[in-house]
Scaffold this active site. Sequence first.
Site, mmCIF file in Angstrom:
data_model
loop_
_atom_site.group_PDB
_atom_site.id
_atom_site.type_symbol
_atom_site.label_atom_id
_atom_site.label_comp_id
_atom_site.label_asym_id
_atom_site.label_seq_id
_atom_site.Cartn_x
_atom_site.Cartn_y
_atom_site.Cartn_z
ATOM 1 N N TYR A 38 -2.590 -0.659 10.217
ATOM 2 C CA TYR A 38 -2.218 -1.063 8.902
ATOM 3 C C TYR A 38 -1.179 -0.629 8.289
ATOM 4 O O TYR A 38 0.030 -0.786 7.766
ATOM 5 C CB TYR A 38 -3.702 -0.095 8.193
ATOM 6 C CG TYR A 38 -3.487 -0.240 6.623
ATOM 7 C CD1 TYR A 38 -3.909 -1.724 6.559
ATOM 8 C CD2 TYR A 38 -3.169 0.459 6.078
ATOM 9 C CE1 TYR A 38 -4.083 -1.857 4.824
ATOM 10 C CE2 TYR A 38 -3.667 0.062 4.962
ATOM 11 C CZ TYR A 38 -4.336 -1.378 4.428
ATOM 12 O OH TYR A 38 -3.693 -1.167 2.731
ATOM 13 N N SER A 46 0.592 -1.055 -0.270
ATOM 14 C CA SER A 46 -0.123 0.330 -0.011
ATOM 15 C C SER A 46 0.386 1.059 -0.086
ATOM 16 O O SER A 46 2.304 1.341 0.715
ATOM 17 C CB SER A 46 -1.059 0.235 1.588
ATOM 18 O OG SER A 46 -1.566 1.288 1.556
HETATM 19 P P1 NAD Z 1 -10.791 -6.862 -0.586
HETATM 20 O O1 NAD Z 1 -11.273 -6.511 0.601
HETATM 21 O O2 NAD Z 1 -11.792 -6.132 -2.141
HETATM 22 O O3 NAD Z 1 -9.641 -7.695 -1.401
HETATM 23 C C1 NAD Z 1 -9.071 -8.692 0.230
HETATM 24 C C2 NAD Z 1 -9.022 -10.328 0.349
HETATM 25 O O4 NAD Z 1 -8.200 -10.676 1.328
HETATM 26 C C3 NAD Z 1 -11.062 -10.464 0.424
HETATM 27 O O5 NAD Z 1 -11.830 -11.165 -0.574
HETATM 28 C C4 NAD Z 1 -10.942 -11.219 1.402
HETATM 29 O O6 NAD Z 1 -11.647 -12.165 2.013
HETATM 30 C C5 NAD Z 1 -9.187 -11.620 1.812
HETATM 31 N N1 NAD Z 1 -8.700 -12.031 3.192
HETATM 32 C C6 NAD Z 1 -9.100 -11.220 3.897
HETATM 33 N N2 NAD Z 1 -8.498 -11.650 5.028
HETATM 34 C C7 NAD Z 1 -7.640 -13.135 4.753
HETATM 35 C C8 NAD Z 1 -6.509 -13.984 5.688
HETATM 36 N N3 NAD Z 1 -6.940 -14.306 6.412
HETATM 37 N N4 NAD Z 1 -6.665 -14.431 5.120
HETATM 38 C C9 NAD Z 1 -6.970 -15.108 3.469
HETATM 39 N N5 NAD Z 1 -7.718 -13.652 2.885
HETATM 40 C C10 NAD Z 1 -8.177 -12.754 3.221
HETATM 41 O O7 NAD Z 1 -9.406 -5.751 -0.639
HETATM 42 P P2 NAD Z 1 -9.042 -4.937 -1.916
HETATM 43 O O8 NAD Z 1 -8.958 -3.527 -2.064
HETATM 44 O O9 NAD Z 1 -9.217 -6.040 -3.133
HETATM 45 O O10 NAD Z 1 -6.791 -5.146 -1.509
HETATM 46 C C11 NAD Z 1 -5.826 -6.588 -1.327
HETATM 47 C C12 NAD Z 1 -5.307 -5.614 -1.235
HETATM 48 O O11 NAD Z 1 -4.224 -4.494 -1.614
HETATM 49 C C13 NAD Z 1 -5.054 -5.606 0.265
HETATM 50 O O12 NAD Z 1 -4.008 -6.317 0.774
HETATM 51 C C14 NAD Z 1 -5.111 -3.791 0.648
HETATM 52 O O13 NAD Z 1 -4.337 -3.774 1.715
HETATM 53 C C15 NAD Z 1 -4.284 -3.968 -0.497
HETATM 54 N N6 NAD Z 1 -4.686 -2.255 -0.750
HETATM 55 C C16 NAD Z 1 -6.055 -2.100 -0.794
HETATM 56 C C17 NAD Z 1 -6.071 -0.188 -1.276
HETATM 57 C C18 NAD Z 1 -7.736 -0.063 -1.744
HETATM 58 O O14 NAD Z 1 -7.485 1.504 -1.788
HETATM 59 N N7 NAD Z 1 -8.681 -0.485 -2.218
HETATM 60 C C19 NAD Z 1 -5.386 0.249 -1.727
HETATM 61 C C20 NAD Z 1 -3.753 0.422 -0.913
HETATM 62 C C21 NAD Z 1 -3.665 -0.830 -0.889
#
Ligand code: NAD
Length: 700
Positions: A590, A577
Amino acid sequence: MLKSVDNPLLENRWDDDAAKGMSESELLLYRSNILGSDKRVTNYGGGNTSAKVMETDPLTGEPVEVLWVKGSGGDIGSIKMDGFATLYMDKLNSLRSLYRGVEFEDEMVAYLPHCTFKLNPRAASIDTPLHAYVPRKHVDHVHADAIIAIAASKNSKELTHDIFGARIGWLPWKRPGYELGLWLEKFCLENPDADGVVLESHGLFTWADTAKDCYDTTIDVINRATEWLHERTSGARVFGGTKHTSLDATARRDVAARLMPAIRGFVSGNQHMVGHFNDSPAVLEFVNSQQMEALAALGTSCPDHFLRTKIRPLVVDFDPSKGNLDEVLAGLPAQIDAYREDYKAYFERCKHDDSPALRDPNAVVYLVPGVGMITFAKDKATARISGEFYVNAINVMRGASAVSEYQGLPEQEAFDIEYWLLEEAKLQRMPKPKSLAGRVALVTGGAGGIGVATAERYLAEGACVVLADINADNLKTAQDALTQSYGQDVVRSVVMDVTNEDAVAQAFTDAAVEFGGIDILVSNAGIASSAPIEQTTLALWNRNMDILSTGYFLVSREAFKLMRVQDMGGSIVFVASKNGLAASPNASAYCTAKAAEIHLARCLALEGAEAGIRVNVVNPDAVLRGSKIWEGEWLDQRASTYGTDKQGLEEMYRNRSMLKRSVLPADIAEACYFFAAETSSKSTGNILNVDAGNVQAFTR
Ligand code: NAD
């Protein structure tokens, strides 16, 4: 007749109501599809069907006889109307005057396009003359296991006569081509009452004057052979009885999971290979039998079989009663080397002056006593289908060795098919492989927004994908959607909590059994949380650390283990991130966990380099659309931190970005693709921000 219990007989699927009102060509399509809908009639892509139909010639407006015949490379089970080649019968007949004899038969293939009716772009197959010259309106050619069992028996001529009398004739082995077409014609003219012919070591031809009669005849002839074989094999000691006992299902998968990445590493020298594991009862009966090694050494018989499976499989030295897996793994390089040498010697013995160059000398099929069968090919569907073809070969050996002596094709004949110039031309016409062909990716958080987008990007480039996520419902939805677009072969899912050591290990075991190993790990599972430091509970702090730091460590460790066994390098992509580089208000747990993630990636890049394992980071920021993170508490917390709602937040983030653009899951997926593909093969330890520009997150 056989009783219905365990009935191996084919059912007659012809439905007069369905067929009512169909034209001759529609009836051909209907007949082909119902024949091919049962893989016991013919293997995938095997066999062909035809009809000679009166059409109106576009040049003269006069009626003209046209051969409709399955085109090159199709499958009768799934063929559609445009899968048939159409050729003028009078032109096909006029080719006879150009024929210079059997040693020149291959040149006749080049004349076929000149016979095309109505500029049909579907290429005519090598088998076209076999249909054209049978002087009957409807012709079926199929590769039923029961028939090939007879055809691959030492005394197949006598057996054919015993089973069918004068109804079905017999012709000795002849490679499919123009000459065999003339042989079939001669047979038909000399035996006007015969309904078909068994081709030695190959398959069945049947014919009739109507589509329905032709279908009925094909089904009836196969059933007659099946029944005859069944009477002689049921209760008999097949394959000389049992030598090994199967391990239980879990143990079989565990052995396969250790063998497959090791084999994959050895056989992926030219291109990345994908594996398939089959431990069906038919396979286990064979690999556990007394005669398995002797029969396997004889090679497969039907040309379709060995084109898919190579002439013979490699029998892995595993003894299920001893469980000598470590020993087997240590001996695997020597076993694989010996197979290659054997294959090269076969090539040298049989090659002609104009033969194409030696192809991949590795085995396609690996038989493991007590465990099952492993197959490797350039993609998942080919690996699976190669396995299915070897099951056909097992069925053939089962029948033939019970009623006679099984014989493979003579080596030179097998070679002449495998390295046939016409076969080579087909291979040369194949499209260039996609950039991730043969690659296997495991994506954690695979049910989430960025996970699904990344999986989709990889699938579009030819990769196989394992989606791993803690949320079973979302996982199913994601798998269903991707399967819909890319097919069942290439998508698997596993419910896995990245913080659970055993679950993580099991997910990699599953990936190894399903596809043979992994090349790409996308560590992406995540949550988001927001709280001022005084309100950050230890539980909240630990939850962030567990999922975003420890979870990334656990999946990377398993990926490293598997990648080292394969010894083919690999690519690990962390979806971290912007917050791992730039502090954000009210999100210390986080941000800190994400910062740890990024530093873990650097450490792993350092450790993995000597093994060709690259580790890179993609940093998203503010991916609101599609992301599940932005549906729950995090959204409310962020919105209240900035005093707005979801739409307002997206707008705020867009305006805050230097490029004034919204970031979407597909943008993150593109960066994850870059780090997975060969284009970034010289990059490791890098960070790619996909955040529409944020000066605080500039790397230094
Ligand atoms: P999302 O919630 O759509 O996807 C995250 C997935 O991780 C979910 O399906 C959830 O069930 C799964 N998950 C959570 N805990 C888990 C565990 N213990 N074991 C296995 N799976 C687990 O969110 P996203 O936006 O697709 O995020 C994906 C990655 O991108 C994350 O690491 C997030 O921190 C990072 N990220 C996202 C953003 C954003 O703005 N969306 C920004 C920066 C970083």
